[in-house]
Design a protein around this motif. Structure first.
Motif, mmCIF file in Angstrom:
data_model
loop_
_atom_site.group_PDB
_atom_site.id
_atom_site.type_symbol
_atom_site.label_atom_id
_atom_site.label_comp_id
_atom_site.label_asym_id
_atom_site.label_seq_id
_atom_site.Cartn_x
_atom_site.Cartn_y
_atom_site.Cartn_z
ATOM 1 N N GLU A 15 0.900 -1.230 0.084
ATOM 2 C CA GLU A 15 0.039 -0.056 0.025
ATOM 3 C C GLU A 15 0.997 1.257 0.052
ATOM 4 O O GLU A 15 0.458 2.265 -0.643
ATOM 5 C CB GLU A 15 -0.938 -0.106 1.091
ATOM 6 C CG GLU A 15 -1.906 -1.136 1.202
ATOM 7 C CD GLU A 15 -2.782 -1.281 2.254
ATOM 8 O OE1 GLU A 15 -2.288 -0.742 3.429
ATOM 9 O OE2 GLU A 15 -3.970 -1.827 2.323
ATOM 10 N N SER A 16 1.858 1.215 0.971
ATOM 11 C CA SER A 16 2.740 2.365 0.919
ATOM 12 C C SER A 16 3.474 2.714 -0.456
ATOM 13 O O SER A 16 3.706 3.840 -1.016
ATOM 14 C CB SER A 16 3.869 2.389 2.068
ATOM 15 O OG SER A 16 3.115 2.310 3.151
ATOM 16 N N PHE A 17 4.214 1.433 -0.921
ATOM 17 C CA PHE A 17 4.776 1.625 -2.174
ATOM 18 C C PHE A 17 3.965 2.117 -3.498
ATOM 19 O O PHE A 17 4.297 2.925 -4.178
ATOM 20 C CB PHE A 17 5.337 0.292 -2.642
ATOM 21 C CG PHE A 17 6.093 0.079 -3.796
ATOM 22 C CD1 PHE A 17 7.668 0.203 -3.629
ATOM 23 C CD2 PHE A 17 5.496 -0.506 -4.828
ATOM 24 C CE1 PHE A 17 8.280 0.138 -5.033
ATOM 25 C CE2 PHE A 17 6.142 -0.455 -6.175
ATOM 26 C CZ PHE A 17 7.638 -0.150 -6.325
ATOM 27 N N ASN A 18 2.662 1.551 -3.448
ATOM 28 C CA ASN A 18 1.723 2.010 -4.537
ATOM 29 C C ASN A 18 1.417 3.548 -4.220
ATOM 30 O O ASN A 18 1.300 4.249 -5.409
ATOM 31 C CB ASN A 18 0.519 1.173 -4.346
ATOM 32 C CG ASN A 18 -0.570 1.504 -5.385
ATOM 33 O OD1 ASN A 18 -1.637 2.304 -4.777
ATOM 34 N ND2 ASN A 18 -0.234 1.204 -6.564
ATOM 35 N N ALA A 19 1.289 3.980 -3.051
ATOM 36 C CA ALA A 19 0.858 5.287 -2.932
ATOM 37 C C ALA A 19 2.166 6.356 -3.465
ATOM 38 O O ALA A 19 1.978 7.351 -4.029
ATOM 39 C CB ALA A 19 0.610 5.635 -1.439
ATOM 40 N N ILE A 20 3.274 5.697 -3.153
ATOM 41 C CA ILE A 20 4.289 6.475 -3.711
ATOM 42 C C ILE A 20 4.488 6.508 -5.025
ATOM 43 O O ILE A 20 4.715 7.707 -5.672
ATOM 44 C CB ILE A 20 5.857 6.137 -3.027
ATOM 45 C CG1 ILE A 20 5.885 6.165 -1.447
ATOM 46 C CG2 ILE A 20 6.991 6.878 -3.577
ATOM 47 C CD1 ILE A 20 6.810 5.561 -0.572
ATOM 48 N N CYS A 21 4.469 5.401 -5.480
ATOM 49 C CA CYS A 21 4.304 5.467 -7.328
ATOM 50 C C CYS A 21 3.235 6.185 -7.733
ATOM 51 O O CYS A 21 3.630 7.026 -8.783
ATOM 52 C CB CYS A 21 3.989 4.080 -7.558
ATOM 53 S SG CYS A 21 5.284 2.721 -7.421
ATOM 54 N N SER A 22 2.157 6.287 -7.133
ATOM 55 C CA SER A 22 1.208 7.352 -7.849
ATOM 56 C C SER A 22 1.608 8.934 -7.794
ATOM 57 O O SER A 22 0.876 9.469 -8.376
ATOM 58 C CB SER A 22 -0.203 6.989 -7.006
ATOM 59 O OG SER A 22 -0.531 5.367 -7.151
ATOM 60 N N LYS A 23 2.189 9.334 -6.869
ATOM 61 C CA LYS A 23 2.508 10.648 -6.998
ATOM 62 C C LYS A 23 3.727 10.923 -7.772
ATOM 63 O O LYS A 23 3.880 12.060 -8.316
ATOM 64 C CB LYS A 23 3.423 10.732 -5.384
ATOM 65 C CG LYS A 23 2.413 10.626 -4.311
ATOM 66 C CD LYS A 23 3.136 10.990 -3.222
ATOM 67 C CE LYS A 23 2.288 10.853 -1.919
ATOM 68 N NZ LYS A 23 2.982 10.927 -0.564
ATOM 69 N N ALA A 65 15.395 11.404 -7.010
ATOM 70 C CA ALA A 65 13.966 11.502 -6.423
ATOM 71 C C ALA A 65 13.579 10.066 -6.113
ATOM 72 O O ALA A 65 12.872 9.725 -5.403
ATOM 73 C CB ALA A 65 13.173 12.297 -7.419
ATOM 74 N N VAL A 66 13.951 9.148 -7.063
ATOM 75 C CA VAL A 66 13.303 7.798 -6.862
ATOM 76 C C VAL A 66 14.274 7.215 -5.843
ATOM 77 O O VAL A 66 13.485 6.511 -4.957
ATOM 78 C CB VAL A 66 13.725 7.000 -8.124
ATOM 79 C CG1 VAL A 66 13.650 5.419 -8.066
ATOM 80 C CG2 VAL A 66 13.184 7.226 -9.303
ATOM 81 N N GLU A 67 15.573 7.321 -5.648
ATOM 82 C CA GLU A 67 16.133 6.871 -4.453
ATOM 83 C C GLU A 67 15.600 7.545 -3.029
ATOM 84 O O GLU A 67 15.304 6.830 -2.149
ATOM 85 C CB GLU A 67 17.761 7.189 -4.646
ATOM 86 C CG GLU A 67 18.534 6.620 -5.527
ATOM 87 C CD GLU A 67 18.804 5.286 -5.018
ATOM 88 O OE1 GLU A 67 19.018 5.144 -3.641
ATOM 89 O OE2 GLU A 67 19.123 4.521 -5.892
ATOM 90 N N GLU A 68 15.114 8.771 -3.140
ATOM 91 C CA GLU A 68 14.703 9.346 -1.860
ATOM 92 C C GLU A 68 13.326 8.846 -1.395
ATOM 93 O O GLU A 68 13.133 8.359 -0.530
ATOM 94 C CB GLU A 68 14.591 10.862 -1.960
ATOM 95 C CG GLU A 68 13.875 11.667 -0.889
ATOM 96 C CD GLU A 68 14.768 11.502 0.449
ATOM 97 O OE1 GLU A 68 14.085 11.599 1.560
ATOM 98 O OE2 GLU A 68 16.155 11.455 0.374
ATOM 99 N N ALA A 69 12.298 8.623 -2.381
ATOM 100 C CA ALA A 69 11.195 8.017 -2.548
ATOM 101 C C ALA A 69 10.947 6.714 -1.820
ATOM 102 O O ALA A 69 10.057 6.271 -1.043
ATOM 103 C CB ALA A 69 10.292 8.552 -3.532
#
Length: 75
Positions: A15-23, A65-69
């Protein structure tokens, strides 16, 4: 394109991973073996075998940005 190996252990991680991807405003795919799914689709992620190694592919050049997120999921 930024590629990173990631590990999703439980439902909360997905759920957390998916929420980050959606941003992100770019295409994001998740692969497991020969299967590729849209990382912005929670149903797609759940269709993968999460016990196998996963690879995130983000269609962006902003590696920082990917590394940070995704730092908590990157292997």
């Amino acid at each position: 394109m930024v590629k990173r190996k990631v590990k999703l252990v439980n439902i909360s991680d997905v759920e957390s991973f998916n929420a980050i991807c959606s941003k992100f405003d770019c295409d994001m795919d998740l692969s497991s073996g020969k299967y590729y799914v849209n990382a912005k689709s929670i149903m797609g992620i759940f269709s993968l075998d999460l016990d196998l190694p996963l690879e995130l592919m983000a269609d962006t050049e902003d590696e920082a940005a990917v590394e940070e997120a995704f730092r908590e999921f990157i292997c």
